[in-house]
Design a protein around this motif. Structure first.
Motif, mmCIF file in Angstrom:
data_model
loop_
_atom_site.group_PDB
_atom_site.id
_atom_site.type_symbol
_atom_site.label_atom_id
_atom_site.label_comp_id
_atom_site.label_asym_id
_atom_site.label_seq_id
_atom_site.Cartn_x
_atom_site.Cartn_y
_atom_site.Cartn_z
ATOM 1 N N GLU A 51 -11.145 28.138 -48.627
ATOM 2 C CA GLU A 51 -10.784 27.446 -49.655
ATOM 3 C C GLU A 51 -11.737 26.358 -49.908
ATOM 4 O O GLU A 51 -12.403 25.706 -51.263
ATOM 5 N N PHE A 52 -13.019 25.893 -48.966
ATOM 6 C CA PHE A 52 -14.206 25.552 -48.801
ATOM 7 C C PHE A 52 -15.416 26.425 -48.537
ATOM 8 O O PHE A 52 -16.036 25.849 -48.272
ATOM 9 N N GLU A 53 -14.592 28.013 -49.050
ATOM 10 C CA GLU A 53 -16.140 28.737 -48.409
ATOM 11 C C GLU A 53 -16.661 28.545 -49.969
ATOM 12 O O GLU A 53 -18.124 28.538 -50.279
ATOM 13 N N LEU A 54 -16.343 29.685 -51.121
ATOM 14 C CA LEU A 54 -16.760 29.786 -52.483
ATOM 15 C C LEU A 54 -17.019 28.536 -53.731
ATOM 16 O O LEU A 54 -15.638 28.519 -53.987
ATOM 17 N N VAL A 55 -17.802 28.494 -53.970
ATOM 18 C CA VAL A 55 -17.298 26.589 -54.182
ATOM 19 C C VAL A 55 -17.962 26.023 -55.725
ATOM 20 O O VAL A 55 -18.245 25.063 -56.060
ATOM 21 N N PRO A 56 -18.216 27.248 -56.625
ATOM 22 C CA PRO A 56 -18.824 27.555 -57.621
ATOM 23 C C PRO A 56 -17.970 26.731 -58.930
ATOM 24 O O PRO A 56 -18.650 25.770 -59.829
ATOM 25 N N GLN A 57 -16.490 26.931 -58.660
ATOM 26 C CA GLN A 57 -15.734 25.733 -58.988
ATOM 27 C C GLN A 57 -15.299 24.265 -58.487
ATOM 28 O O GLN A 57 -13.881 24.125 -59.731
ATOM 29 N N GLY A 58 -15.745 23.984 -57.464
ATOM 30 C CA GLY A 58 -15.284 23.341 -56.720
ATOM 31 C C GLY A 58 -14.455 23.597 -55.732
ATOM 32 O O GLY A 58 -14.185 24.729 -55.335
ATOM 33 N N ALA A 59 -14.400 23.022 -54.636
ATOM 34 C CA ALA A 59 -13.357 23.230 -53.406
ATOM 35 C C ALA A 59 -12.093 22.852 -53.128
ATOM 36 O O ALA A 59 -11.398 22.125 -53.843
ATOM 37 N N GLY A 60 -11.665 23.273 -52.456
ATOM 38 C CA GLY A 60 -9.994 22.793 -51.497
ATOM 39 C C GLY A 60 -8.603 22.827 -52.417
ATOM 40 O O GLY A 60 -8.597 24.218 -53.399
ATOM 41 N N PRO A 89 -6.612 23.198 -55.530
ATOM 42 C CA PRO A 89 -6.630 22.841 -57.395
ATOM 43 C C PRO A 89 -5.229 22.357 -57.295
ATOM 44 O O PRO A 89 -5.150 21.153 -59.086
ATOM 45 N N ARG A 90 -4.111 22.094 -57.022
ATOM 46 C CA ARG A 90 -2.753 21.324 -57.154
ATOM 47 C C ARG A 90 -3.062 20.370 -57.514
ATOM 48 O O ARG A 90 -1.690 19.300 -57.366
ATOM 49 N N VAL A 91 -3.558 19.890 -56.045
ATOM 50 C CA VAL A 91 -3.869 18.476 -55.538
ATOM 51 C C VAL A 91 -5.290 18.016 -55.797
ATOM 52 O O VAL A 91 -5.731 16.831 -55.523
ATOM 53 N N ASN A 92 -6.012 18.388 -56.101
ATOM 54 C CA ASN A 92 -7.356 17.426 -56.280
ATOM 55 C C ASN A 92 -8.613 18.043 -57.268
ATOM 56 O O ASN A 92 -7.587 18.126 -58.201
ATOM 57 N N HIS A 93 -9.790 17.634 -57.669
ATOM 58 C CA HIS A 93 -9.871 18.081 -59.332
ATOM 59 C C HIS A 93 -10.703 19.408 -58.953
ATOM 60 O O HIS A 93 -11.530 19.648 -59.653
ATOM 61 N N ARG A 94 -10.750 20.266 -57.991
ATOM 62 C CA ARG A 94 -11.098 21.889 -58.722
ATOM 63 C C ARG A 94 -10.360 22.186 -59.768
ATOM 64 O O ARG A 94 -9.165 21.969 -60.019
ATOM 65 N N CYS A 95 -11.649 23.158 -59.828
ATOM 66 C CA CYS A 95 -11.006 23.610 -61.478
ATOM 67 C C CYS A 95 -9.331 24.313 -61.272
ATOM 68 O O CYS A 95 -9.698 25.919 -60.493
ATOM 69 N N PRO A 96 -8.871 23.937 -62.457
ATOM 70 C CA PRO A 96 -7.149 25.211 -62.505
ATOM 71 C C PRO A 96 -7.837 26.469 -63.138
ATOM 72 O O PRO A 96 -6.942 27.239 -63.056
ATOM 73 N N GLY A 97 -9.209 26.647 -63.665
ATOM 74 C CA GLY A 97 -9.601 27.572 -64.691
ATOM 75 C C GLY A 97 -10.401 28.534 -63.983
ATOM 76 O O GLY A 97 -10.732 30.119 -64.481
ATOM 77 N N GLU A 98 -10.081 28.537 -62.498
ATOM 78 C CA GLU A 98 -10.497 29.967 -62.051
ATOM 79 C C GLU A 98 -9.925 31.127 -61.907
ATOM 80 O O GLU A 98 -10.789 32.345 -62.647
ATOM 81 N N PRO A 99 -8.658 31.399 -62.238
ATOM 82 C CA PRO A 99 -8.317 32.673 -62.111
ATOM 83 C C PRO A 99 -8.587 33.434 -63.676
ATOM 84 O O PRO A 99 -8.704 34.427 -63.724
#
Ligand code: HEM
Length: 405
Positions: free
Chosen positions: A339-348, A350-360
């Motif tokens: 979750e904190f390794e590859l971060v071009p669209q944020g980290a962590g 996405p259900r609980v923080n601001h990580r991009c929901p659009g990675e899939p």
């Protein structure tokens, strides 16, 4: 007199130095923590997986009030999910997560692939891949989202969606184009939402248009038509922004042609897509503000400071990536990505923080388009293939011209 860097305002340097601003500053510090001032506030720049865990903890960093008006007025829209915290954020985020199911993701990729397959690529006629991809993505995502779009409207909408992304981090004409594009498209999408609500526009069941028109906030209220338009654009605009990566794919296949045959044969496609998202520059960093006095690695971060998390720097840091400046899709073979390794669209998460929901969505769309591009017989004429790291967002200067053969 030269002020210590912690007292100097660096807003202009960020705009001028671009992606390398934070890594360069970090390299000059003993502990890798950048201290400066941005937009008149004290600011701290962090990088790395542990920093990401710290940053994405809502007890430490929150977003409301941290995103400058020029970014809200172009890229995100005012009142967008990006600017919310806590329960209000999670309720709004649910709207996006409800759209990113495996079925809806596959349907989006299929819709974009169909739009690509319908595109005529006349032999011998040069095509600017960035522009063509933006139109393909606009047609594909609007059909998928239930947004009515006449053929004659495709070019204008694609140009506006690109402008909103292209002009968020600059002053001058590019920025004013971005503001005008957002005003125009918020008006248009707000009209659509009103139409769905009064029955004059039919939105397919389960579509993104239907979802934003019907979304209820925590207090049970619907979104205003303007806010519903903002959030619908927050699905459509970044999906069209995948055109940045389609142009980068053209660039990668030209620079490292050994990937072309493999990709066209459907081999290492996901690995190629992840390596593109890691290697090529797009989102430089994310920002919030310290909710209370914080301590990170014995350094004090006063309450209210801006806290920046360096995404581009993280994805190019030799501590986390072997030979980070080599393009090597093989690095992702049989690799579970943390979750904190590859971060071009944020980290962590996405259900609980601001990580991009659009990675899939991003990955599925690129998995559909990059093998098609690799299979398209084409030449790459002489052109300016520079990707300047001083420009945010970076892009291939020529737009990546290809000539189908
Ligand atoms: C072009 C590829 C994309 C890139 C590079 C990208 C990058 C990002 C980044 C860096 C963030 C901020 C994360 C943070 O604040 O911590 C973000 C947030 C977001 N992205 Fe993406 N994104 C992309 C595609 C998409 C797509 C296809 C969608 C469609 C659903 C999307 C929707 C969003 C939304 C709604 C947020 C706000 C999330 C929140 O604040 O909770 N993005 N994206």
């Amino acid at each position: 007199m030269r002020l210590p860097s912690a007292l100097r305002d660096s807003s202009l340097s960020v705009l001028l130095d671009g992606y390398a601003w934070m890594p360069d500053r970090r390299a000059r510090t003993a502990n890798g923590i950048v201290r400066t001032r941005l937009f008149g506030r004290p600011a701290v720049g962090l990088c790395g997986p542990e920093a990401a865990r710290f940053f994405y903890d809502e007890a430490h960093v929150r977003r409301h009030g941290a995103i400058p008006e020029p970014v809200r007025a172009t890229l995100f829209g005012k009142g967008a999910v990006h600017t919310l915290d806590g329960a209000a954020h999670r309720c709004r985020k649910e709207l996006f997560l409800s759209l990113v199911t495996p079925e809806r993701t596959a349907a989006l990729a299929a819709s974009v692939a169909a739009a690509w397959d319908e595109t005529k690529w006349p032999p011998g006629r040069p095509v600017v891949l960035f522009d063509e991809a933006s139109r393909v993505l606009t047609r594909g995502v609007c059909r998928w989202a239930g947004v009515p779009l006449a053929d004659a409207e495709v070019d204008g909408l694609a140009a506006d969606l690109v402008a909103m992304v292209d002009g968020f981090a600059t002053a001058g004409p590019r920025h004013w184009r971005a503001r005008a594009a957002r005003r125009r498209q918020e008006d248009r999408f707000a009209g659509l939402v009103r139409g769905v609500r009064d029955g004059s526009v039919t939105a397919p069941e389960g579509s993104a248009l239907m979802a934003v028109a019907g979304h209820r906030e925590r207090d049970g209220e619907s979104l205003s038509p303007r806010l519903a338009a903002v959030e619908l654009l927050n699905v459509i605009r970044p999906t069209v922004a995948v055109c940045w990566f389609v142009a980068y794919a053209g660039h990668a296949l030209h620079r490292w042609p050994e990937h072309r045959r493999r990709l066209a044969a459907g081999e290492l496609v996901t690995e190629f897509v992840h390596e593109m998202r890691r290697f090529y520059p797009f989102a430089p960093f994310v920002a919030g503000h310290a909710v209370t006095d914080l301590t990170w690695r014995d350094e004090r971060i006063p309450s209210g400071s801006l806290v920046l998390l360096d995404l581009w720097g993280h994805d190019h840091d030799a501590r986390y990536w072997d030979e980070p400046f080599r393009f090597r899709p093989e690095r992702f073979v049989d690799r579970e990505i943390g979750e904190f390794e590859l971060v071009p669209q944020g980290a962590g998460d996405p259900r609980v923080n601001h990580r991009c929901p659009g990675e899939p969505f991003t990955v599925a769309v690129l998995e559909a388009l990059t093998p098609r591009l690799a299979a398209l017989d084409h030449e790459v004429p002489d052109q300016d293939l520079t990707i300047s790291l001083h420009r945010i967002p970076a892009r291939v200067r020529s737009g990546m011209v290809v000539v189908p053969s």
